[in-house]
Design an enzyme around this catalytic site. Structure first.
Site, PDB file in Angstrom:
ATOM      1  N   LYS A  99       4.822 -11.596 -18.523  1.00  0.00           N
ATOM      2  CA  LYS A  99       4.301 -10.298 -18.965  1.00  0.00           C
ATOM      3  C   LYS A  99       2.896 -10.438 -19.527  1.00  0.00           C
ATOM      4  O   LYS A  99       2.013  -9.625 -19.244  1.00  0.00           O
ATOM      5  CB  LYS A  99       5.229  -9.691 -20.019  1.00  0.00           C
ATOM      6  CG  LYS A  99       6.454  -9.039 -19.476  1.00  0.00           C
ATOM      7  CD  LYS A  99       6.114  -7.745 -18.763  1.00  0.00           C
ATOM      8  CE  LYS A  99       7.202  -7.400 -17.780  1.00  0.00           C
ATOM      9  NZ  LYS A  99       7.249  -8.257 -16.602  1.00  0.00           N
ATOM     10  N   TRP A 159      -3.610  -1.925  -1.441  1.00  0.00           N
ATOM     11  CA  TRP A 159      -3.600  -3.244  -2.077  1.00  0.00           C
ATOM     12  C   TRP A 159      -4.073  -4.217  -1.008  1.00  0.00           C
ATOM     13  O   TRP A 159      -3.430  -4.378   0.019  1.00  0.00           O
ATOM     14  CB  TRP A 159      -2.206  -3.617  -2.568  1.00  0.00           C
ATOM     15  CG  TRP A 159      -2.175  -4.877  -3.369  1.00  0.00           C
ATOM     16  CD1 TRP A 159      -2.466  -5.022  -4.696  1.00  0.00           C
ATOM     17  CD2 TRP A 159      -1.814  -6.188  -2.895  1.00  0.00           C
ATOM     18  NE1 TRP A 159      -2.324  -6.326  -5.082  1.00  0.00           N
ATOM     19  CE2 TRP A 159      -1.926  -7.071  -3.996  1.00  0.00           C
ATOM     20  CE3 TRP A 159      -1.428  -6.695  -1.662  1.00  0.00           C
ATOM     21  CZ2 TRP A 159      -1.648  -8.432  -3.893  1.00  0.00           C
ATOM     22  CZ3 TRP A 159      -1.159  -8.040  -1.560  1.00  0.00           C
ATOM     23  CH2 TRP A 159      -1.263  -8.897  -2.663  1.00  0.00           C
ATOM     24  N   ASN A 184       0.566   0.135   5.903  1.00  0.00           N
ATOM     25  CA  ASN A 184       1.073  -0.746   4.853  1.00  0.00           C
ATOM     26  C   ASN A 184       1.726  -1.932   5.538  1.00  0.00           C
ATOM     27  O   ASN A 184       2.611  -1.763   6.372  1.00  0.00           O
ATOM     28  CB  ASN A 184       2.103  -0.014   3.979  1.00  0.00           C
ATOM     29  CG  ASN A 184       2.775  -0.945   2.975  1.00  0.00           C
ATOM     30  OD1 ASN A 184       2.218  -1.961   2.591  1.00  0.00           O
ATOM     31  ND2 ASN A 184       3.976  -0.579   2.546  1.00  0.00           N
ATOM     32  N   GLY A 185       1.292  -3.151   5.206  1.00  0.00           N
ATOM     33  CA  GLY A 185       1.873  -4.346   5.809  1.00  0.00           C
ATOM     34  C   GLY A 185       0.797  -5.306   6.288  1.00  0.00           C
ATOM     35  O   GLY A 185      -0.353  -5.245   5.858  1.00  0.00           O
ATOM     36  N   LYS A 219       3.006  -2.705  -7.549  1.00  0.00           N
ATOM     37  CA  LYS A 219       4.376  -2.580  -8.021  1.00  0.00           C
ATOM     38  C   LYS A 219       5.399  -3.095  -7.014  1.00  0.00           C
ATOM     39  O   LYS A 219       6.279  -3.872  -7.349  1.00  0.00           O
ATOM     40  CB  LYS A 219       4.658  -1.108  -8.339  1.00  0.00           C
ATOM     41  CG  LYS A 219       6.038  -0.849  -8.931  1.00  0.00           C
ATOM     42  CD  LYS A 219       6.122  -1.394 -10.341  1.00  0.00           C
ATOM     43  CE  LYS A 219       7.469  -1.170 -10.968  1.00  0.00           C
ATOM     44  NZ  LYS A 219       7.570  -1.838 -12.272  1.00  0.00           N
ATOM     45  N   HIS A 231       8.387 -33.487 -23.765  1.00  0.00           N
ATOM     46  CA  HIS A 231       8.234 -34.177 -22.489  1.00  0.00           C
ATOM     47  C   HIS A 231       6.938 -33.786 -21.782  1.00  0.00           C
ATOM     48  O   HIS A 231       6.847 -33.900 -20.561  1.00  0.00           O
ATOM     49  CB  HIS A 231       9.437 -33.901 -21.591  1.00  0.00           C
ATOM     50  CG  HIS A 231      10.712 -34.471 -22.124  1.00  0.00           C
ATOM     51  ND1 HIS A 231      10.990 -35.819 -22.105  1.00  0.00           N
ATOM     52  CD2 HIS A 231      11.778 -33.874 -22.721  1.00  0.00           C
ATOM     53  CE1 HIS A 231      12.177 -36.030 -22.653  1.00  0.00           C
ATOM     54  NE2 HIS A 231      12.669 -34.860 -23.034  1.00  0.00           N
ATOM     55  N   CYS A 252       0.836  -1.190   0.000  1.00  0.00           N
ATOM     56  CA  CYS A 252       0.000   0.000   0.000  1.00  0.00           C
ATOM     57  C   CYS A 252       0.878   1.248   0.000  1.00  0.00           C
ATOM     58  O   CYS A 252       2.057   1.200   0.319  1.00  0.00           O
ATOM     59  CB  CYS A 252      -0.910   0.001   1.219  1.00  0.00           C
ATOM     60  SG  CYS A 252      -1.849  -1.532   1.427  1.00  0.00           S
ATOM     61  N   ARG A 266       1.461   1.395  -6.021  1.00  0.00           N
ATOM     62  CA  ARG A 266       1.608   0.496  -4.879  1.00  0.00           C
ATOM     63  C   ARG A 266       0.309  -0.218  -4.520  1.00  0.00           C
ATOM     64  O   ARG A 266       0.322  -1.141  -3.712  1.00  0.00           O
ATOM     65  CB  ARG A 266       2.083   1.284  -3.651  1.00  0.00           C
ATOM     66  CG  ARG A 266       3.552   1.667  -3.692  1.00  0.00           C
ATOM     67  CD  ARG A 266       3.927   2.462  -2.459  1.00  0.00           C
ATOM     68  NE  ARG A 266       5.357   2.612  -2.345  1.00  0.00           N
ATOM     69  CZ  ARG A 266       6.154   1.803  -1.665  1.00  0.00           C
ATOM     70  NH1 ARG A 266       5.634   0.761  -1.039  1.00  0.00           N
ATOM     71  NH2 ARG A 266       7.446   2.004  -1.601  1.00  0.00           N
ATOM     72  N   GLU A 294       0.387 -11.101 -16.760  1.00  0.00           N
ATOM     73  CA  GLU A 294       0.209  -9.969 -15.847  1.00  0.00           C
ATOM     74  C   GLU A 294      -0.783  -8.949 -16.372  1.00  0.00           C
ATOM     75  O   GLU A 294      -1.633  -8.453 -15.619  1.00  0.00           O
ATOM     76  CB  GLU A 294       1.557  -9.261 -15.629  1.00  0.00           C
ATOM     77  CG  GLU A 294       2.493  -9.964 -14.672  1.00  0.00           C
ATOM     78  CD  GLU A 294       3.785  -9.195 -14.499  1.00  0.00           C
ATOM     79  OE1 GLU A 294       4.206  -9.023 -13.350  1.00  0.00           O
ATOM     80  OE2 GLU A 294       4.373  -8.753 -15.506  1.00  0.00           O
ATOM     81  N   GLU A 324       9.867 -14.971 -18.914  1.00  0.00           N
ATOM     82  CA  GLU A 324       9.514 -13.569 -18.701  1.00  0.00           C
ATOM     83  C   GLU A 324       8.422 -13.122 -19.677  1.00  0.00           C
ATOM     84  O   GLU A 324       7.506 -12.389 -19.305  1.00  0.00           O
ATOM     85  CB  GLU A 324      10.764 -12.701 -18.840  1.00  0.00           C
ATOM     86  CG  GLU A 324      10.525 -11.206 -18.912  1.00  0.00           C
ATOM     87  CD  GLU A 324       9.855 -10.612 -17.683  1.00  0.00           C
ATOM     88  OE1 GLU A 324       9.474  -9.431 -17.749  1.00  0.00           O
ATOM     89  OE2 GLU A 324       9.699 -11.320 -16.666  1.00  0.00           O
TER      90      GLU A 324
END
Length: 612
Positions: free
Chosen positions: A488, A75, A99-100, A607, A507, A2, A27, A491, A484
């Site tokens: 992306k 968040w 925040n936390g 983020k 496989h 947050c 955030r 996301e 990656e």
């Protein structure tokens, strides 16, 4: 994850708090809220679920008075993102933004409820307001109440606290989540980072772990966990206010993709001596690494940064002859890894320098006696302050949640470190050093050429956007780029995507391929291309729609087998992973735009991940 902002000012606080929250929205954007004290000391607040614009509309209709206030963009951890769960939380004249995660909030809540406290939300954060107000009701001063409450909290937090009737007081605290004091002219501020404070000041004091602060407009006082005074001078933070506007770009992510020639140039120039055609590692703390004394390397990171370490794993072993182990930070310390007592180096990679899991892994390695280094984009961050050696990336502020320019800057910094390590260890001769340094210097210019593929990738994205599943394949050092690329796409477009090593196709993953499944091959024309071409033909034989990203020679050798091709500029194979990151970023971006998703603020993501 947050965002927190607090202002003890001399003008209306609400508009300024809103401006700072705009900078902090990366955030978290599940909800947002502001609380202020008016001139009489009366506490009032406005909150809204969803994006910050919702709060902005409420404040337009129902303004908040007062020059002192706190703000929060959330968040969600405990409690769904509703109006009731939005911060600030209030109890008994105490307003808190947090925040936390408070790990023992259930026990605290049960105890407080037994004493008559009535809770309005599902959050752990509301417990803090009730706890502080319970000590105030018992006769403690504001400072005494916060000090006692902090002693009862377990978990991670950054806090900003207001008190009704106290117009010149704000208290902040941090444990496991970043918090900084900003010093103004007859004003004082609290913020999650310097970016939030940039509109007001560049004079910043960073709180260290387990510290808390008592602020007035004229002064700041820092205290240790035990309550002892701590003296700390402010630092000047340069450039925190830059790069916050999108300019002519549609999204921050698009802007940051196109900034990569500059961000790569800045990062590479920090390591490369162009006259000597050699690498000089920064040593801002006076520390340097003797690579001849390093017998093993552990690299630890999360998310996209982890894939940067996976690329560097190939580089370190091939070019420096150094055994490497890469770990996901969230798993690292819990598996209790066996670490060497001598000759071990732990290297951490983080954009923000505040990633909770990475920070915990760093502290674990320090406890075990390892030398530590960090590739980090924020030189004043907690990770940067705690490691022995900082290896900076100069990407600048990255606002889009999906990392782009920070990732390629991390790769560039790691590539420079690999060259330095190889030269020291004698696995690279002078001719090798010149060749690889030259290749690294060429990357910004080649990135400019690569960005010219934007229009072609945009057209290609229209078909990819129709898919439910997408597979990315790569061999060797390009396998992490496939991972990656898949990350992306997941996301920001919400399309299911997976990255695989090309050789693993038969496989199991080949069972997923049919005519509805696009398959993206990251396959430069290198020594492994013949094997990649064989994999490509296996996919085509099963009617998979192949997108080949390769040099002109590779595209020519592939013939008519791929459904689509992207011809990349030629480059030294050493730096190809940096260059090949760009088209997979652009593909994800354009697919997300085609699907109409929120590119810069994808659902459920934030983020800076400052909670476990």
């Amino acid at each position: 994850m947050c965002g927190i902002i607090g202002i003890l000012g001399n003008e209306e606080a609400a508009p300024r708090l809103l401006e700072a929250l705009t900078r902090l929205e990366y955030r978290g954007y599940d909800s947002a809220g502001i609380a202020t004290l008016d001139d009489s000391g009366k506490l009032d607040r406005r909150r809204a679920p969803g994006k910050l614009n919702n709060l902005r509309e409420i404040l337009f209709k129902e303004p908040l008075a007062g020059s002192q206030g706190i703000g929060h963009t959330r968040w969600a951890t405990h409690g769904s993102p509703t109006l009731g769960n939005a911060h600030p939380h209030v109890s008994g004249g105490v307003a808190v933004v947090h925040n936390g995660i408070i790990e023992n909030f259930r026990e605290l809540r049960k105890s407080l409820e037994a004493r008559g406290h009535v809770f309005e939300t599902e959050t752990d954060s509301e417990t803090i307001a009730h706890l502080v107000s319970s000590y105030l009701a018992a006769g403690d001063s504001e400072v005494e109440a916060v000090g006692k409450a902090l002693g009862e909290l377990e978990g991670a937090f950054a806090l900003a606290i207001l008190f009704e009737g106290r117009q010149n007081l704000m208290i902040g605290a941090r444990r496991g989540s970043p918090l900084a004091i900003g010093l103004g002219d007859g004003e004082m501020y609290l913020g999650s980072d310097a970016l939030a404070l940039a509109p007001f000041t560049n004079r910043v004091v960073y709180l260290e772990e387990n510290e808390w602060c008592v602020l007035s407009r004229e002064n700041y006082e820092i205290r240790s966990e035990s309550g002892e005074r701590v003296e700390r001078e402010p630092v000047l933070v340069q450039g925190a206010g830059a790069a916050i506007e999108k300019g002519n770009y549609r999204h921050f992510m698009q802007k940051e993709i196109f900034e990569q020639p500059d961000s790569l140039s800045r990062t590479i120039n920090a390591y490369v001596d162009p006259l000597k055609r050699s690498i000089t590692l920064p040593g801002g703390k006076g520390e340097q690494i003797d690579w001849t004394a390093i017998s093993s390397l552990h690299m630890v990171a999360c998310g996209t940064a982890h894939y940067a370490t996976r690329v560097a794993e190939y580089w370190f072993e091939q070019f420096a002859g150094l055994p490497v182990k890469t770990d996901i930070a969230s798993e690292f310390r819990y598996r209790e890894p066996a670490l060497p007592k001598e000759g071990g180096l732990a290297l951490f990679v983080s954009q923000s320098g505040e990633t909770a899991d990475t920070l915990a892994a760093l502290r674990y390695c320090k406890e075990k006696g390892l030398k530590t280094a960090a590739v980090v984009n924020v030189p004043t961050s907690t990770i940067a302050r705690e490691v022995d050696l900082v290896l900076p990336t100069l990407a600048g502020p990255e606002i889009g949640v999906a990392s782009t320019k920070a990732f390629t800057a991390q790769l560039a910094a790691l590539a420079a470190v690999v060259i330095a390590a190889g030269v020291q260890r004698g696995t690279l001769g002078r001719d090798d050093e010149i060749r690889l340094t030259k290749a690294l210097n060429e990357i910004p210019g080649l990135t400019v050429e690569c960005l010219k593929l934007d229009e072609a990738i945009s057209s290609m994205a229209r078909d990819v956007a129709k898919a439910r599943d997408v597979i990315y394949l790569g061999r060797g050092v390009h396998y992490p780029i496939a991972l990656e690329g898949a990350l992306k796409l997941k996301e920001i477009s919400y399309i299911h995507a997976e990255g695989y090593a090309s050789g693993e196709l038969k496989h199991g993953p080949i069972a997923l391929i049919d005519e509805t499944t696009p398959v993206v091959f990251v396959a430069p024309s290198d020594r492994l291309f013949e094997k990649s071409l064989s994999n490509l033909q296996e996919v085509a034989a099963r009617h998979g729609s192949v997108i080949l990203i390769s040099h002109a020679k590779g595209v020519e050798e592939a013939g008519d087998t791929p459904a689509s091709t992207l011809i990349m500029p030629g480059c030294d194979p050493f730096v190809a992973p940096i260059l090949y990151s760009v088209p997979v970023q652009l593909l994800a971006y354009h697919v997300a735009v085609e699907k109409g998703t929120d590119v810069d603020q994808p659902r459920n993501l934030a983020k800076s991940v400052t909670v476990e």
